[in-house]
Design an enzyme around this catalytic site. Structure first.
Site, PDB file in Angstrom:
ATOM      1  CD  GLU A   3       3.560  -5.588   6.294  1.00 38.31           C
ATOM      2  OE1 GLU A   3       3.055  -4.815   7.112  1.00 38.31           O
ATOM      3  OE2 GLU A   3       4.780  -5.841   6.259  1.00 38.31           O
TER       4      GLU A   3
ATOM      5  CE  LYS B 194       1.584  -7.435   9.233  1.00 36.07           C
ATOM      6  NZ  LYS B 194       0.199  -7.891   8.983  1.00 36.07           N
TER       7      LYS B 194
ATOM      8  CD  GLN C 117       8.053  -6.392   4.823  1.00 35.83           C
ATOM      9  OE1 GLN C 117       9.083  -6.840   4.311  1.00 35.83           O
ATOM     10  NE2 GLN C 117       6.862  -6.845   4.506  1.00 35.83           N
TER      11      GLN C 117
ATOM     12  CB  CYS D  52      -7.790  -4.126  12.646  1.00 36.37           C
ATOM     13  SG  CYS D  52      -6.954  -4.821  11.200  1.00 36.37           S
TER      14      CYS D  52
ATOM     15  CB  SER E 284       4.263  -3.729  10.218  1.00 33.51           C
ATOM     16  OG  SER E 284       3.184  -4.123  11.008  1.00 33.51           O
TER      17      SER E 284
ATOM     18  CB  SER F  84      -4.474   0.825  -0.426  1.00 25.15           C
ATOM     19  OG  SER F  84      -3.461   0.340  -1.283  1.00 25.15           O
TER      20      SER F  84
ATOM     21  CG  HIS G 116      -4.717  -8.861   1.018  1.00 27.40           C
ATOM     22  ND1 HIS G 116      -3.933  -7.840   1.518  1.00 27.40           N
ATOM     23  CD2 HIS G 116      -4.377  -8.988  -0.279  1.00 27.40           C
ATOM     24  CE1 HIS G 116      -3.144  -7.384   0.552  1.00 27.40           C
ATOM     25  NE2 HIS G 116      -3.389  -8.075  -0.543  1.00 27.40           N
TER      26      HIS G 116
ATOM     27  CG  ASN H 280       0.912 -11.967   8.973  1.00 28.02           C
ATOM     28  OD1 ASN H 280       0.287 -10.918   9.034  1.00 28.02           O
ATOM     29  ND2 ASN H 280       0.433 -13.103   9.472  1.00 28.02           N
TER      30      ASN H 280
ATOM     31  CG  HIS I 243      -1.695  -1.245   1.407  1.00 24.66           C
ATOM     32  ND1 HIS I 243      -2.721  -1.616   0.564  1.00 24.66           N
ATOM     33  CD2 HIS I 243      -1.586  -2.237   2.329  1.00 24.66           C
ATOM     34  CE1 HIS I 243      -3.218  -2.775   0.971  1.00 24.66           C
ATOM     35  NE2 HIS I 243      -2.548  -3.173   2.034  1.00 24.66           N
TER      36      HIS I 243
ATOM     37  CG  ASP J 219       0.522  -5.928   1.949  1.00 32.21           C
ATOM     38  OD1 ASP J 219      -0.495  -6.640   1.876  1.00 32.21           O
ATOM     39  OD2 ASP J 219       0.663  -5.051   2.814  1.00 32.21           O
TER      40      ASP J 219
ATOM     41  CG  HIS K  43      -3.229  -0.514  10.373  1.00 30.72           C
ATOM     42  ND1 HIS K  43      -4.600  -0.580  10.292  1.00 30.72           N
ATOM     43  CD2 HIS K  43      -2.795  -1.801  10.346  1.00 30.72           C
ATOM     44  CE1 HIS K  43      -4.975  -1.850  10.222  1.00 30.72           C
ATOM     45  NE2 HIS K  43      -3.899  -2.606  10.247  1.00 30.72           N
TER      46      HIS K  43
ATOM     47  CG  ASP L 168      -0.110  -4.231  10.702  1.00 25.38           C
ATOM     48  OD1 ASP L 168      -1.323  -4.202  10.481  1.00 25.38           O
ATOM     49  OD2 ASP L 168       0.738  -4.041   9.816  1.00 25.38           O
ATOM     50  CG  ASN L 169      -2.166  -8.730  11.611  1.00 21.31           C
ATOM     51  OD1 ASN L 169      -1.371  -7.934  11.128  1.00 21.31           O
ATOM     52  ND2 ASN L 169      -2.238  -9.977  11.205  1.00 21.31           N
TER      53      ASN L 169
ATOM     54  CB  SER M 236      -0.587   0.422  -4.361  1.00 20.64           C
ATOM     55  OG  SER M 236      -1.372   0.176  -3.212  1.00 20.64           O
TER      56      SER M 236
END
Length: 485
Positions: A205, A235, A416, A244, A412, A90, A350, A230, A62, A139, A404, A239-240, A85
């Site tokens: 990701e 992460k 990477q 969210c 995250s 996104s 996703h 992930n 993204h 991703d 996010h 992140d998740n 992307s």
């Protein structure tokens, strides 16, 4: 499709919506840098040694302000970067413009068609006659998929002279992929083999992309090493979950201005993403119902005071539906036809196949009314009532909001950077085979530690006796690999 690559005055290739937004993008990138301590620490630690000097990195992720900080971290460490992307909705156009002007080749804009999306993916992989990239940041796995499908088609073509047939699939997106590969075979029948031979590895990701990688590993078809970012704790559990929890209500409110309090909300799936979504909706005052296939996740939901039912039990009662499963065919046309008038239906998994968008779009007599970009009311002829679909069934937090926040994405994206460094530094050692790997625990803990000072947190230190008592090093790692956070 008449798309042309443009060039900056310095000769850097790009294709973005509006380069005049670059200054605005730069201002927001500078704000984000302050909120992304892990990435800025990576620049300080690794920048002077330029570990990526000579490395060509392709990214499909993204194209947001936060991703801009990741890209400029990779370039600060010496890499050349080409980026697209991984979702048609996104991209933040001011972020794309700033990076295209200042740092890297970018091919991304908000509201791409599927054909444009795959054109951008091709461009991000196009490093000229020398082959493809050395490293991939992926991703969802689309860039990895394109190379693998390309290699497969080239092998068939070499043996039989047969081109891939786009009409062999009913999937509209895969038709485009096969068309791209078919055209490529006419000009360079070894294009994807050259890419495959050059790629040192990929860092992935998302849950969806990781599933694809493990499937290829199981089938023996994975063409290069992969690091599963992930499943780093810093992460998936941040992140998740917390990402969210922040961005789901942001997207809902920007898209619909609906009051969440008092509504009945259904969250399909109670993994890390589902947990974050359910928590956000509950905290906003919704009555939350979870659907689950996994008895452990279902039991967790009940222990949080949530009802666990089937979609069929509640489809006509709920006001808001959120899919978080990473699976397909979760909310089907028959479900949508039974929903309340103006029920809100959205996805934060996703891909766009959790919601049956094809069935909805092809339903005889259905009428689509666009309220504003990425907010559509679909009216059924049988009842003259409708439902509101966000982001055409794609990621609503990025399609209807900005995704996010910077701080959680720093966790995250620091993973990477570390994954890319690990692949690049070990490219000649034989450490990584054509398998999927997870970063070791001490690096996970390092990522977390880099983000504590920003929040004013101070760690307690173990004494040597305490460390010996629980059989861990004084400086960590503190948990075994199998520990569940």
């Amino acid at each position: 499709m008449a798309l042309l690559v443009e060039k900056t005055t310095s000769g850097r290739e790009y294709k973005v919506k509006d380069m005049s937004q670059a200054d605005f993008g730069r201002l927001e990138i500078e704000l984000a840098e302050v909120e992304m301590p892990g990435l800025m620490a990576s620049r300080s630690e690794f920048g002077p040694s330029q570990p990526f000097k000579g490395a060509k990195i392709t990214g499909s992720l993204h194209m947001t302000i936060q991703t801009a900080v990741l890209i400029e971290t990779l370039t600060a460490l010496g890499a050349e970067v080409r980026w697209c992307s991984c979702n048609i909705f996104s991209t933040q156009d001011h972020a794309a413009a700033a990076i295209a002007r200042d740092s890297a080749a970018v091919f991304a804009w908000k509201g791409e068609t599927l054909q444009e999306y795959w054109w951008c993916t091709e461009r991000a992989l196009d490093w000229g006659p020398g082959g493809g990239p050395d490293l991939i940041v992926d991703d969802g796995g689309d860039t990895t998929l394109l190379i693998h499908e390309g290699v497969k088609a080239e092998e068939i073509y070499e043996k039989s002279g047969q081109f891939p047939d786009p009409d062999s699939t009913d999937n509209a997106e895969f038709k485009i992929v096969l068309s791209i590969i078919k055209e490529g075979l006419k000009t360079d029948p070894k294009r994807y083999h050259k890419m495959k031979d050059r790629v040192v590895g990929v860092s992935e990701e998302t849950t969806t992309g990781v599933k694809r990688l493990y499937q290829m590993q199981a089938n023996g078809t994975l063409l290069f090493p992969a690091i599963n970012v992930n499943d780093s704790v810093t992460k998936s559990k941040f992140d998740n979950l917390y990402g969210c929890r922040h961005s789901l209500p942001d997207g809902l409110m920007r898209a619909t201005d609906v009051m969440i309090a008092g509504k009945v909300a259904v969250v399909a799936g109670y993994g890390d993403v589902g947990k974050g979504c359910a928590a956000a909706l509950k905290q906003a005052g919704a009555r939350v119902i979870v659907t689950e296939i996994d008895p452990i996740c279902a039991l967790q939901a009940t222990m949080e005071g949530l009802q666990v039912l089937t979609l069929e039990d509640v489809v006509s009662e709920a006001d808001i539906f959120v899919t978080t499963t990473g699976n397909k065919d979760i909310i089907m046309l028959d479900h949508m036809k039974k929903m309340k008038n103006n029920a809100i239906v959205c996805n934060i998994g996703h891909f766009d196949n959790e919601i049956d968008m094809l069935g909805l779009e092809t339903h005889p007599g259905v009428k689509r009314i666009t309220i504003k970009p990425q907010t559509d009311r679909w009216v059924f002829p049988e009842t003259n009532t409708g439902i509101i679909i966000l982001a055409e069934g794609r990621l609503m937090n990025l399609g209807c909001a900005t995704g996010h926040p910077s701080f959680v994405m720093s966790c995250s994206f620091t993973n990477q950077v570390i994954a890319q460094l690990e692949l690049w530094n070990e490219k000649s050692s034989g450490k990584y085979e054509k398998k999927v790997y997870v970063l070791p625990k001490h690096l996970d803990e390092k990522v977390a530690a880099l983000h504590l000072e920003k929040l004013g947190a101070k760690l307690t230190k173990l004494s040597k006796d305490q460390a010996d008592y629980i059989s861990v090093p004084v400086e960590g790692p503190y948990k075994p690999f199998h520990y569940r956070y």
